[in-house]
Design an enzyme around this catalytic site. Sequence first.
Site, short mmCIF file in Angstrom:
data_model
loop_
_atom_site.label_atom_id
_atom_site.label_comp_id
_atom_site.label_asym_id
_atom_site.label_seq_id
_atom_site.Cartn_x
_atom_site.Cartn_y
_atom_site.Cartn_z
N GLU A 27 13.61 1.19 3.27
CA GLU A 27 12.46 1.72 3.99
C GLU A 27 12.57 1.33 5.47
OE1 GLU A 27 8.76 0.30 2.34
OE2 GLU A 27 7.54 1.41 3.78
N ASN A 31 5.48 2.79 1.98
CA ASN A 31 4.25 3.03 2.75
C ASN A 31 4.55 3.75 4.06
OD1 ASN A 31 2.91 1.66 0.71
ND2 ASN A 31 2.87 -0.29 1.80
N GLU A 36 3.14 5.97 -3.70
CA GLU A 36 1.97 5.16 -4.10
C GLU A 36 0.65 5.79 -3.67
OE1 GLU A 36 2.47 1.03 -2.89
OE2 GLU A 36 4.00 0.72 -4.42
N TYR A 51 6.04 -5.39 -8.74
CA TYR A 51 6.63 -6.57 -8.12
C TYR A 51 6.20 -7.81 -8.90
CZ TYR A 51 7.98 -3.55 -4.24
OH TYR A 51 8.55 -2.56 -3.48
N GLU A 79 10.52 1.33 -7.38
CA GLU A 79 10.33 0.08 -6.63
C GLU A 79 10.10 -1.05 -7.63
OE1 GLU A 79 7.65 -0.23 -3.28
OE2 GLU A 79 7.97 1.89 -2.80
N GLN A 129 13.91 -4.23 -1.94
CA GLN A 129 14.73 -3.19 -1.34
C GLN A 129 16.18 -3.67 -1.30
OE1 GLN A 129 12.82 -1.57 2.16
NE2 GLN A 129 10.80 -1.59 1.21
#
Length: 528
Positions: free
Chosen positions: A26, A71, A172, A243, A291, A352
């Site tokens: 990202e 995001n 998201e 996460y 993710e 990531q």
Amino acid sequence: MKARVALHKDFRVGRIDDRIYGAFLEHLGRAIYTGIYEPGHPTADDRGFRGDVLDLVRELRVPVVRYPGGNFVSAYNWEDGVGPKDQRPVRLDYAWRTRETNEVGTDEFAAWCEAAGTELMLAVNLGSRGLDEARALLEYCNHSSGSYWSDLRIKNGRREPYNVRLWCLGNEMDGPWQVGHKTAYEYGRIANETAKAMKAFDAGLELVACGSSHSFMPTFPQWEADVLDQCYENVDYLSLHMYFENYEDDYLNFLAKPVILDRYIQTVGGVIDFVKAKKRAKNDVHISFDEWNVWYHSRREDNARFKGWDDWPVAPPLTEEAYNFEDVLVVGSVLNTFIRRADRVRIACIAQLINAIAPITTEPGGRVFRQTTFYPYLLASRYGRGESLHVVVDVPCYDTEAADDVPYLDVAAVHDPAANTLSMFIVAKHPDEPTHLSVDLSGFSEAKMIEHTVIRHNDLKAVNTADNPGVVKPQLESGTVVEQGRLAATLKPRSYNLVRLAVCPLGDRGNAAVGDFISDTAIYIRQN
Ligand code: AHR
């Protein structure tokens, strides 16, 4: 502690999609700038791509990389990132309160993917923008020539289309923190209309709709049902994120958290089946777990820091986790979960890849090193390709706050019928007892040890650094044997293990001998 495992080459979960070993990059912190891209770095090529980073990405054999967010994508104008670099605007990124110079955009990232030998998975902005910008980006990337957007790509220096196959419809969108956050109905509608338009351009594209950002989201799992109600027939995957945290510093509880992941996948699988039946649909929808990672070492401090920034810095260090040995065990268990759920999960992206929540860390202008979590990812990506087998594990369990009945051993098994190998990935969780493991291999007529590789450290909090990059890394283990159709191994407490065997499936006896394999890991350890 004793453990018995049974598996058979015919008891298959299904073919593992190689893309479960994918990753995510990202425009966040130093992932792109001073991560993959740093003109002037001693190893940079004429496009500014760091060669030392590319070498490590190739080492991991990453099959697919999701880009550009996250995001970030929800307020991103992709057009800002194409064309002459000196004319690209500097914009504010609302997600991370930074300034985006747009030096790297779609063309540069696609070129980087080609250099890394990986497939590009592109996300479109369905937060601040919509269908039309997605359609334009698709044409820019995939149309040959003779239209405004395809000719612009050619003018910008790329004649051949990129032919990007895999597209995320936003990011998201269930999250109140997301720019352009939507209700499930609002999102399901825009996802469906965008999917229809994109498939009108090319019916063979693979499209990913947003599922939940975490199984703890208050809208889970109704979100999945409502979104799919709108778009089931026009999408191919539902995206899930998760996460893992250990704020309470409770080893056994942390190691139990992949059990929540497993239930999350199981529940979403059930919702997918429900909507499919309700709609009498013919198509299947799978899970893109695009993710996942351990993320808590830097998180609270970072949140407090970046939310107060009013100078909007360019590529500041952000979400730079220092991964320890304990995290190796959780990352290993997560990868094992995806292998065991190969029937549902077709894509998964470690989030990531470089600097931001990543297994690879760079110094600006300096060195690159492998974090501890680089290694379970490396071993699974290299040796976890083939058929996922059902494994029956007989081992004591424990209860924690996160979950009850958590087995002390986490096992995934992969049979590669082309190479005639069997790889077992085993996380031995017991804090102080070794595990005496016996595996019934009677589903294979012959089996021979190739290697037993272990990742282990006495200190759960041990980390790798640029100065000491080899503190936690794979080692070869001796003493593991195959005798009379059984594998016997003693697994050290708190260890990640890869046991690789050369196998000969039943029925092939007589026309195929068990091959002689060299120990790849031995070579790798010697070279690194
Ligand atoms: O990967 C970091 C962030 O985590 C992503 O931008 C977002 O999608 C998720 O919340």
